[in-house]
Every structure is written in structure tokens, then in C-alpha cells.
Design a protein around this motif. Structure first.
Motif, PDB file in Angstrom:
ATOM      1  N   ASN A  28       1.315   3.304  -9.396  1.00 35.75           N
ATOM      2  CA  ASN A  28      -0.039   2.897  -9.785  1.00 35.75           C
ATOM      3  C   ASN A  28      -0.531   1.800  -8.848  1.00 35.75           C
ATOM      4  N   SER A  29      -0.119   1.872  -7.607  1.00 35.36           N
ATOM      5  CA  SER A  29      -0.334   0.780  -6.665  1.00 35.36           C
ATOM      6  C   SER A  29      -1.475   1.070  -5.700  1.00 35.36           C
ATOM      7  N   LYS A  30      -1.774   0.091  -4.862  1.00 39.52           N
ATOM      8  CA  LYS A  30      -2.925   0.151  -3.959  1.00 39.52           C
ATOM      9  C   LYS A  30      -2.768   1.307  -2.975  1.00 39.52           C
ATOM     10  N   PRO A  31      -3.759   2.195  -2.863  1.00 40.72           N
ATOM     11  CA  PRO A  31      -3.603   3.384  -2.019  1.00 40.72           C
ATOM     12  C   PRO A  31      -3.395   3.081  -0.538  1.00 40.72           C
ATOM     13  N   ASP A  32      -4.343   2.359   0.083  1.00 36.07           N
ATOM     14  CA  ASP A  32      -4.205   2.028   1.493  1.00 36.07           C
ATOM     15  C   ASP A  32      -4.929   0.716   1.769  1.00 36.07           C
ATOM     16  N   ARG A  33      -4.849   0.250   2.983  1.00 35.75           N
ATOM     17  CA  ARG A  33      -5.359  -1.084   3.293  1.00 35.75           C
ATOM     18  C   ARG A  33      -6.875  -1.172   3.232  1.00 35.75           C
ATOM     19  N   ASN A  34      -7.563  -0.025   3.273  1.00 32.68           N
ATOM     20  CA  ASN A  34      -9.017  -0.039   3.189  1.00 32.68           C
ATOM     21  C   ASN A  34      -9.542  -0.014   1.761  1.00 32.68           C
ATOM     22  N   THR A  35      -8.664   0.153   0.804  1.00 31.09           N
ATOM     23  CA  THR A  35      -9.105   0.242  -0.588  1.00 31.09           C
ATOM     24  C   THR A  35      -9.737  -1.071  -1.032  1.00 31.09           C
ATOM     25  N   ARG A  36     -10.949  -0.961  -1.550  1.00 28.96           N
ATOM     26  CA  ARG A  36     -11.617  -2.113  -2.134  1.00 28.96           C
ATOM     27  C   ARG A  36     -11.550  -1.979  -3.648  1.00 28.96           C
ATOM     28  N   TYR A  37     -11.413  -3.103  -4.317  1.00 30.40           N
ATOM     29  CA  TYR A  37     -11.263  -3.083  -5.763  1.00 30.40           C
ATOM     30  C   TYR A  37     -12.631  -2.978  -6.431  1.00 30.40           C
ATOM     31  N   GLY A  38     -12.612  -2.516  -7.670  1.00 30.39           N
ATOM     32  CA  GLY A  38     -13.840  -2.384  -8.423  1.00 30.39           C
ATOM     33  C   GLY A  38     -13.865  -3.343  -9.592  1.00 30.39           C
ATOM     34  N   ASP A  39     -14.120  -2.797 -10.780  1.00 28.76           N
ATOM     35  CA  ASP A  39     -14.272  -3.658 -11.949  1.00 28.76           C
ATOM     36  C   ASP A  39     -12.986  -3.723 -12.764  1.00 28.76           C
ATOM     37  N   MET A  40     -11.905  -3.069 -12.294  1.00 34.06           N
ATOM     38  CA  MET A  40     -10.700  -3.076 -13.119  1.00 34.06           C
ATOM     39  C   MET A  40      -9.475  -3.401 -12.270  1.00 34.06           C
ATOM     40  N   SER A  41      -8.638  -2.413 -11.966  1.00 34.67           N
ATOM     41  CA  SER A  41      -7.346  -2.701 -11.352  1.00 34.67           C
ATOM     42  C   SER A  41      -7.495  -3.340  -9.979  1.00 34.67           C
TER      43      SER A  41
ATOM     44  N   THR B  32       0.838  -1.201   0.000  1.00 33.90           N
ATOM     45  CA  THR B  32       0.000   0.000   0.000  1.00 33.90           C
ATOM     46  C   THR B  32       0.871   1.249   0.000  1.00 33.90           C
ATOM     47  N   ASN B  33       0.423   2.278  -0.734  1.00 34.46           N
ATOM     48  CA  ASN B  33       1.153   3.539  -0.785  1.00 34.46           C
ATOM     49  C   ASN B  33       1.189   4.221   0.573  1.00 34.46           C
ATOM     50  N   VAL B  34       0.085   4.162   1.295  1.00 37.71           N
ATOM     51  CA  VAL B  34       0.063   4.614   2.681  1.00 37.71           C
ATOM     52  C   VAL B  34       0.529   3.444   3.529  1.00 37.71           C
ATOM     53  N   PRO B  35       1.638   3.593   4.267  1.00 36.83           N
ATOM     54  CA  PRO B  35       2.137   2.471   5.072  1.00 36.83           C
ATOM     55  C   PRO B  35       1.055   1.912   5.973  1.00 36.83           C
ATOM     56  N   ASP B  36       1.040   0.612   6.113  1.00 31.36           N
ATOM     57  CA  ASP B  36      -0.013  -0.057   6.885  1.00 31.36           C
ATOM     58  C   ASP B  36       0.290   0.048   8.379  1.00 31.36           C
ATOM     59  N   ASP B  37       0.309   1.299   8.853  1.00 38.07           N
ATOM     60  CA  ASP B  37       0.625   1.547  10.261  1.00 38.07           C
ATOM     61  C   ASP B  37      -0.462   2.348  10.967  1.00 38.07           C
ATOM     62  N   GLY B  38      -1.645   2.414  10.332  1.00 39.55           N
ATOM     63  CA  GLY B  38      -2.738   3.171  10.905  1.00 39.55           C
ATOM     64  C   GLY B  38      -2.738   4.635  10.530  1.00 39.55           C
ATOM     65  N   SER B  39      -1.811   5.046   9.619  1.00 43.37           N
ATOM     66  CA  SER B  39      -1.734   6.457   9.240  1.00 43.37           C
ATOM     67  C   SER B  39      -2.986   6.931   8.534  1.00 43.37           C
ATOM     68  N   SER B  40      -3.606   6.042   7.778  1.00 43.17           N
ATOM     69  CA  SER B  40      -4.795   6.437   7.020  1.00 43.17           C
ATOM     70  C   SER B  40      -5.788   5.299   7.067  1.00 43.17           C
ATOM     71  N   LEU B  41      -6.812   5.454   7.892  1.00 42.90           N
ATOM     72  CA  LEU B  41      -7.754   4.355   8.085  1.00 42.90           C
ATOM     73  C   LEU B  41      -9.188   4.798   7.816  1.00 42.90           C
ATOM     74  N   THR B  42      -9.338   5.752   6.920  1.00 39.54           N
ATOM     75  CA  THR B  42     -10.676   6.223   6.582  1.00 39.54           C
ATOM     76  C   THR B  42     -11.385   5.187   5.727  1.00 39.54           C
ATOM     77  N   ALA B  43     -12.469   4.642   6.226  1.00 42.57           N
ATOM     78  CA  ALA B  43     -13.217   3.660   5.440  1.00 42.57           C
ATOM     79  C   ALA B  43     -13.952   4.353   4.309  1.00 42.57           C
ATOM     80  N   LEU B  44     -14.184   3.644   3.252  1.00 41.89           N
ATOM     81  CA  LEU B  44     -14.890   4.204   2.105  1.00 41.89           C
ATOM     82  C   LEU B  44     -16.353   3.779   2.165  1.00 41.89           C
ATOM     83  N   PRO B  45     -17.270   4.678   2.486  1.00 37.47           N
ATOM     84  CA  PRO B  45     -18.687   4.308   2.559  1.00 37.47           C
ATOM     85  C   PRO B  45     -19.169   3.763   1.224  1.00 37.47           C
ATOM     86  N   GLY B  46     -20.030   2.804   1.302  1.00 36.12           N
ATOM     87  CA  GLY B  46     -20.633   2.276   0.097  1.00 36.12           C
ATOM     88  C   GLY B  46     -19.750   1.327  -0.675  1.00 36.12           C
TER      89      GLY B  46
END
Length: 798
Positions: A494-507, A214-228
């Protein structure tokens, strides 16, 4: 462009420039000065922002008018006017998806007064050069217009807006692969029935893989969940069978994105105690803008006049595509009595309909009907099943916002102003890496990602009847973001932003992705010098991960190779495993014999295809590779790794793709088949001799300017491919004097060829330098610019 001045006069001109006090000191309002250095890079000086952008537009046209013109025509769906019938498929797509002339004008009018003035000033500069080319075609008319039999015309403001919007959508968009996924689903159901198809579909097209970097280190720096965000599949997959209609492919349409990577090293890991930054990305020339609050140099992607990434004396910024799922396809239910009506929120609604005329160079015009629903343009019809598919994009009528965002990124006074600048272009999906002279480094993953209802499966078309409408968009305060991480660096490829990122229909990203190598190189050194950044750049190029996103290193698979070889009786398999262990993942041909130095290149590339076919072929058919063939980021090798890891995978497979076979036996059989097939293909017996031909960097193809340059002998048809993308840059903030080290091979700084077929010398002076990683210097220091100037031109606005 090619100089027409006598040699003696040219020398006098250079002498004059070199002794002037300042390139912009004596300029009046309404004037801009273009000073070019030894590599042809334009340094634009002016006292007002509009004069500066007028000069930038003129210099851009001088260097790359046809490319600028081409992009503006492409963005308007007018490519066939240039290239003939081959451009019609692209024009059909662009006219269907985009806007009317009135809508383009509305987007221009919606810009702030200043940004609209800068847009018009850029247009004025481009059109000034076009006027000169029409008046002096012998020396200023680009060759391409003569070769294509096209009459050069001044651009309009909406032409330029469309070209800029195209750049934003091309690099900052993403998604819209639902119909391909639906086709895959339909074939799986036909082969296996719905129950098994569901398991297979979910195993391959995962919505999350926790093993990805993840581009944001998996250390709790960015843990904003994505609604929906969809966390499980709930759309009704029992849809009607679907096969996409035959797709028309234009030979002129640009390829999918670039291959951008961005690295920032914090002072804690820098030997100099200053921020180091490195970028590799898509094609473009360099530009330096100086005056009216601007002092910025970097990559210019026509028709954008300001650098889309680069540096000022005090800060630098780098950008890679964000790869978010920004598009949804809706399945519209058609009225059996009227196919131009669709059911939405309890009633039949009329589609919007308009007729477009596509003008074709050398052929009759083509009439095209364009339809829209509340969700957007209709891109596919299935009238037999009384349905159509429409495309809803979060970029809809927001693409032009990429222009003011680029302007403000280039003249931000501090970190906060820079953040406001990237928020101006909120719709586009990008990874932005920032660093400044104070030692601050920061990362943002931008983009107004659609907020979908819980239960909406982003991999497949959504019902268009009203139940699955978007809930809004993610706000900038919820963007994945991290500043000055403890690890001492930022890396976004072009990598995964953070640990909460969920994938869609492509990358989608997994453990076996190209980010492993930069991470390893950076973390092996806690005192990185500028020279070591150069060596790191070479190592990353040699890893070839910028050009093959489906494959990186055999290291992840080595435990399986080692276990499999214990039972091997064939000495060739034992040797192959040893060679795979020995190979460091580099694509090197140091002796330039046209073959990679190490057999590991061919062994690993071939093995991944053989093993994937053996493991997935019986259940998935050719979908084991087709599922991401049209997607920039490839996930297929991570799918293979997950199948072999079994329960140890972060996202274990539900289906047993090994079909009960012992893993070691299967891997051993795949290695035996790999060696046998390579022996037959290459006509070699010794395993160490199974060396593949090197991959070449080829010029031309869909790139018309380079196609003519190759045909006329100004650019080689191919050169050794060093694994790098096009524009490459390294910079150190706090350096004195400030400078950018960069390269662009695909046409150099200038692509100008005159009507006699003679080219500007800067069309090919970076090609071999790029092969050899030999960066050039773009200085921001006026004294240096004056000392190295080779020409100057003062432009006066009418």
C-alpha cells in the motif's frame, strides 16, 4: 457445510473420488463438480466457463452464504433489513452515494455477453444453494438468518452486482477526505489566523515527500508525470468556517481495507532460480477453478467467485490497495431562493431528487431524500451558509468492471493477456505484482486517476461552479510500471507508487513507513530460498506493521535519542535509550505470558505519542493525530521525524515546531515524560519491566458471522496476535506439482453453522495454524487433489 452422510457411506464416497481418473473427465455440459480437500477447500471442475462459475457460486454459498448475502445487502444499502436500526447509518450513506435499481441493471447490461453470462451463472449457483437451504433448513440454512429473524430470499442479478461493486469500491477506491481537512483548516484559522494556518496546514498535509520508499525503484524506470497534479496550494483557503455535522457510525460497517503486502523475488535473487512470491491481505477463503481455460487457485472474497489474487501453473499475481485520491468533494453554491438549485457554468440548475425507503428489521421504514448535482451525490449540507457538498468519484458506475477484470486475470494465457485483464478494471486503484515461470516479474499501479486542473488543491473541496472540472483520467499507458528491475525484487505494501506521485486528500507516505523492513530483509540476502521466505513472512508479521500503520521502528530516531541521552542525568532515561537501541522492532511474546518480551515495544509506542503532543500540540491541538485517524495509511510518525530532522528532511518543515528549543533538550524531556507516564500506568519502577500487554486478534465485532461463531463457542473470542493480516500465501513458480501455500484465520474455509448451532469443522481449523505461521497446501495438481479428496458433489444445472 456439515456432512449428514453416514460414516460408512462417506468413506465409500471418498474412495470413489480417489480412484476416479479425473475430477472433470466425465462431466457433461451443464454440470460442475466440487471436490473438497482435507482443509475444506473447494476444487471446482467443469467443461464450460459458465458451468465452472455456477459451481463456484454454489461452493461459495456452501462455505459463506451469509457473508455473501451480507455483502450484497450492504452494497445495495439494505443492511438494516438484516441487522435492524444499527444498520441505518450505513444504509443512508450507501443509498446517498450509489444507484437506483435501473442504474444497477444498466451496469449489468453493459458487461460483455460472456462476462454477463458468467455473472448470471455465479448467481445461479448461489441461488441453487439458497433453494436447497429453504427446502432443507435443518442441515443447510445458515444459523445467522434464524438468529437475526431474517427470511432468506434468492438474490437478484443486481444484488450480486452491488455486492461485487462494493468489493471494488472498498478495496480499489480512495479519497473523499476533503471535509475533514477543511474542518482542520477552519480550526487552525480560528486559533492562529490565516497566514500561520496556511504554513501549519501545508507542513502536515504535504503533497509530496521525497523520502518515501517507492514501489517503482527510483532509477528512472517510470518517470511519467501526472498532468494536473497540484504541486502547490492554490485553492482559495479563505473559505467559510466549517464543522462537519455529527456523524452516525454503524456498528456493522466493515473496517477500512485490509493490510496487504506483496513481494516478488526475481530468479537473480532466488536460490532455486525461480520466481518466489509472498502475500498477506484481507479475509477470504480459497478456491480452485479448473476447466474451460481456467486452472487457478487463490483468495476468494465473496461475492467475487474467481480468485482476486493467486496463481495458475504458470503465473501468479498479488494485489494491494493503491491508495490513490480517486474522489473529489465539490462545494456547491446554493440558490438563496431555492436550496435545491446550485450554480454551475453561469446558471442555476435543479438537483436531481429521488426518495428512497430503508426497510428496517424490527422497526418502521425510514424515508430518505437523495440529491445529486452534475458532480455526484450530495453528501453534506450547510444551508446556513447556502452551500452543499457533493462527491465525485472516478469509480462512478464503473465498480462492476472489477468482475470481468478478476475473471480475465484468472485465465490469462500470458503476460500480455494479464495486462489487458487489469486494464479492464481500469477505474480501481491497485498495486498489482505479477510473476511467471519464465522468470518475469512486473508491477503496475492501476487506476484512472482524475486529471485535475493545475492549481486544484486535492486536499480541499473544489468550487462546484464549473472552473475546476476534471480534464479526464490517466490512461493505462501512463500507469507507474516496472518490469524485472535491476534490484531483483518487487515490493508493494500500500506504498507510494513512484517518485512522481503527488499526494491528495488522504494517504501520504514518508521515510518512517513500514516498507523499510521488507527492503532490509530482501537486500540482506542475494540467494533467497523458499524456507527463507517463510522466515521473512514471520519477521514481517512480528514487526506488526500490518496492523499499526502509524509506527514501525525506532531506528530512524536513534541518532536523536543518542544525542539527547548525552546530557541526561536520570539513569532511567539512559536505560530507556539503551533498550530502544536494543529492540529490533519485533512484537514478540515467546513465553506467552501476555506481555511483550521487550520493553522497547511500549517505550517506542508511548514515546511517539508523547513527543508528537509536545512538539505539535500547542499549534495543532489534537489534529496532530486526527488528521490521519480516518485514513488507512498513517503519516503522523513521518511528520514527527521531519520535525526532528529539520533541514535534513527531504521535505523540511517551514514552521519551527520546536519553538526555538534545542532539539536534544526537547527529546530528552520527551523521554523523561515517557518513562514517568509508563511507570505510573503500569505500576513498575524498573525500566526493563515496562512491558506492555500483547495485542490480541479478536473475532466477532462488526463481523456478524464470527460474532455468532464466538458466542456459540466455535471460534475463540481472541487469540495471540502474530501481527499478520488474514489471508497469507507463499508460492514458487515452476514448482512441480504446482501448489499455493496459504492460510485464512477469520472463519477458516467455511463459516457454516446450522440451525442447531453446530458448525462445519473447517470454521476454526486454521486459527492456531495462522498464529504459528503454519501454512496449508492448496494443490492445483489433479492427482494430488484426488488423493487428498474428502468429498465430492456433482451439480447439474436446470
Amino acid at each position: 457445510m456439515k456432512s449428514t452422510l453416514p460414516a460408512a457411506l462417506s468413506l465409500l464416497l471418498v474412495a470413489f473420488v480417489s480412484t476416479a481418473c479425473s475430477p472433470g473427465e466425465d462431466l457433461l455440459s451443464g454440470e460442475a463438480r466440487v471436490v473438497r480437500d482435507t482443509m475444506g477447500v473447494p476444487h471446482i471442475f467443469a467443461g464450460t466457463a459458465t458451468d465452472l462459475f455456477f459451481g463456484a457460486g454454489y461452493a461459495m454459498a456452501e462455505d459463506r452464504l451469509f457473508e455473501t448475502y451480507y455483502r450484497c445487502r450492504l452494497g445495495k444499502g439494505r443492511l438494516a433489513e438484516l441487522v435492524g436500526e444499527g444498520g441505518v447509518p450505513t444504509d443512508r450513506e450507501m443509498r446517498t452515494r450509489l444507484y437506483t435499481e435501473e442504474e444497477w441493471q444498466t451496469m449489468v447490461d453493459a458487461l460483455s455477453e460472456e462476462h454477463r453470462a458468467l455473472l448470471l451463472a455465479t448467481l445461479e449457483g448461489i441461488n441453487r444453494y439458497i433453494e436447497e437451504a429453504l427446502a432443507e433448513p435443518k442441515t443447510k440454512m445458515p444459523y445467522e438468518f434464524q438468529a437475526l429473524g431474517v427470511e432468506l430470499e434468492p438474490l437478484t442479478v443486481t444484488d450480486l452486482a452491488a455486492g461485487m461493486a462494493y468489493i471494488t469500491a472498498y478495496y480499489g477506491g480512495g479519497g473523499g477526505m476533503e471535509l475533514q481537512n477543511l474542518e482542520m483548516w477552519s480550526e487552525l484559522v480560528e486559533r492562529h489566523g490565516e497566514k500561520k494556518a496556511r504554513v501549519l496546514f501545508d507542513d502536515v498535509l504535504v503533497l509530496h515527500d521525497p523520502d518515501a520508499y517507492t514501489n517503482v525503484p527510483d532509477d528512472g524506470s517510470s518517470l511519467t508525470a501526472l498532468p494536473g497534479s497540484a504541486t502547490e496550494e492554490t485553492n482559495d483557503l479563505a473559505s467559510l468556517p466549517y464543522r462537519r455535522s455529527e456523524r452516525e457510525i454503524s456498528p456493522w460497517q466493515e473496517q477500512r481495507r485490509g493490510a496487504s503486502r506483496a513481494i516478488a523475488i526475481a530468479p537473480s535473487r532466488s536460490a532455486s532460480g525461480r520466481v518466489l512470491m509472498m502475500q498477506a491481505t484481507a479475509d477470504g477463503g480459497d478456491v480452485h477453478l479448473k476447466g474451460a481455460g481456467f486452472d487457478v487457485a487463490g483468495l476468494q472474497i465473496p461475492p467475487m467467485p474467481a480468485p482476486v489474487m493467486g496463481r495458475t501453473p504458470t503465473y501468479g499475481w498479488l494485489v494491494t490497495t493503491g491508495e490513490n485520491d480517486m474522489v473529489d468533494i465539490y462545494e456547491e453554491k446554493l440558490n438563496p431562493e431555492n436550496e435545491r438549485q446550485y450554480w454551475f457554468e453561469g446558471e442555476w440548475r435543479d438537483m436531481e431528487v429521488r426518495t428512497e425507503t430503508i426497510e428496517v428489521n424490527g422497526a418502521e421504514p425510514i424515508s430518505l431524500e437523495v440529491f445529486r448535482t452534475v458532480h455526484g451525490p450530495v453528501i453534506e449540507w450547510d444551508k446556513e451558509n447556502q452551500r452543499a457538498f457533493s462527491r465525485r468519484s472516478n469509480l462512478w458506475k464503473k465498480e462492476l468492471l472489477g468482475f470481468p477484470s478478476s475473471v480475465e486475470r484468472a485465465r490469462a494465457s500470458d503476460r500480455d493477456a494479464f495486462e489487458r485483464a487489469i486494464e479492464l478494471g481500469t477505474a480501481g486503484s491497485y498495486n498489482v505484482v505479477y510473476g511467471d515461470g519464465s522468470g518475469h516479474i512486473e508491477y503496475w499501479h492501476t487506476g484512472s486517476v482524475p486529471l485535475r486542473k493545475d492549481g486544484a488543491d486535492p486536499r480541499l473541496p473544489l468550487p462546484g461552479t464549473g472552473e475546476f472540472e476534471w480534464l479526464g483520467h490517466r490512461d493505462p499507458e501512463d500507469w507507474p510500471n516496472v518490469a524485472n528491475p535491476e534490484q531483483g525484487y518487487l515490493h508493494a505494501w500500500n506504498s507510494k507508487p513512484d517518485r512522481n506521485t503527488r499526494y491528495g486528500d488522504m494517504s501520504r507516505w514518508g521515510k518512517h513507513y513500514r516498507t523499510y523492513l521488507p527492503k532490509a530483509l530482501i537486500e540482506a540476502d542475494d540467494s533467497i530460498t523458499y524456507a527463507e521466505m517463510e522466515e521473512m513472512n514471520k519477521a514481517l508479521g512480528a514487526g506488526f506493521a500490518s496492523h499499526d500503520l502509524s509506527i514501525t521502528t525506532p531506528d530512524f530516531f536513534q541518532p536523536f535519542f543518542d544525542a539527547a541521552v548525552e546530557g541526561a542525568k536520570d539513569p532511567a532515561v539512559i536505560e530507556a535509550v539503551e533498550l530502544l537501541r536494543e529492540w529490533d522492532g519485533s512484537y514478540l511474546d515467546d513465553d506467552r505470558d501476555g506481555l511483550y518480551d521487550h520493553a522497547g515495544v511500549g517505550l517506542f509506542r508511548h514515546w511517539t505519542r508523547v513527543a508528537s503532543d509536545m512538539i505539535f500540540g500547542d499549534e495543532l491541538g489534537d489534529w496532530w493525530w486526527k488528521f490521519d485517524e480516518e485514513i488507512y495509511v498513517k503519516y503522523r510518525t513521518s511528520v514527527l521525524l521531519r520535525a526532528l530532522e529539520g533541514e535534513a528532511a527531504g521535505q523540511p518543515m517551514v514552521w519551527d515546531f520546536l519553538n526555538g528549543e534545542d532539539r536534544d533538550t526537547l527529546v530528552r524531556r520527551s523521554l523523561e515524560r515517557t518513562v514517568a507516564e509508563l511507570r505510573e500506568e503500569l505500576g513498575k519502577t524498573e525500566v526493563a519491566d515496562l512491558r506492555r500487554e500483547t495485542i490480541k486478534r479478536r473475532f466477532g465485532g462488526y463481523d456478524l458471522a464470527m460474532r455468532f461463531a464466538v458466542e456459540l463457542g466455535h471460534v475463540p473470542a481472541e487469540v495471540h496476535h502474530n501481527g499478520m493480516p488474514a489471508w497469507t500465501a507463499i508460492l514458487e513458480l515452476g514448482d512441480d506439482p504446482p501448489a499455493l501455500q496459504s492460510l485464512t484465520p477469520t472463519g477458516g474455509q467455511s463459516r457454516f453453522i446450522d440451525l442447531d448451532g453446530q458448525a462445519n469443522p473447517h470454521i476454526n481449523d486454521q486459527t492456531e495454524r495462522h498464529v504459528n505461521y503454519d501454512l496449508k497446501t492448496v494443490s492445483l495438481d489433479e492427482e494430488t487433489i484426488l488423493a487428498e479428496a474428502t468429498s465430492t458433489k456433482t451439480l447439474t444445472r436446470e
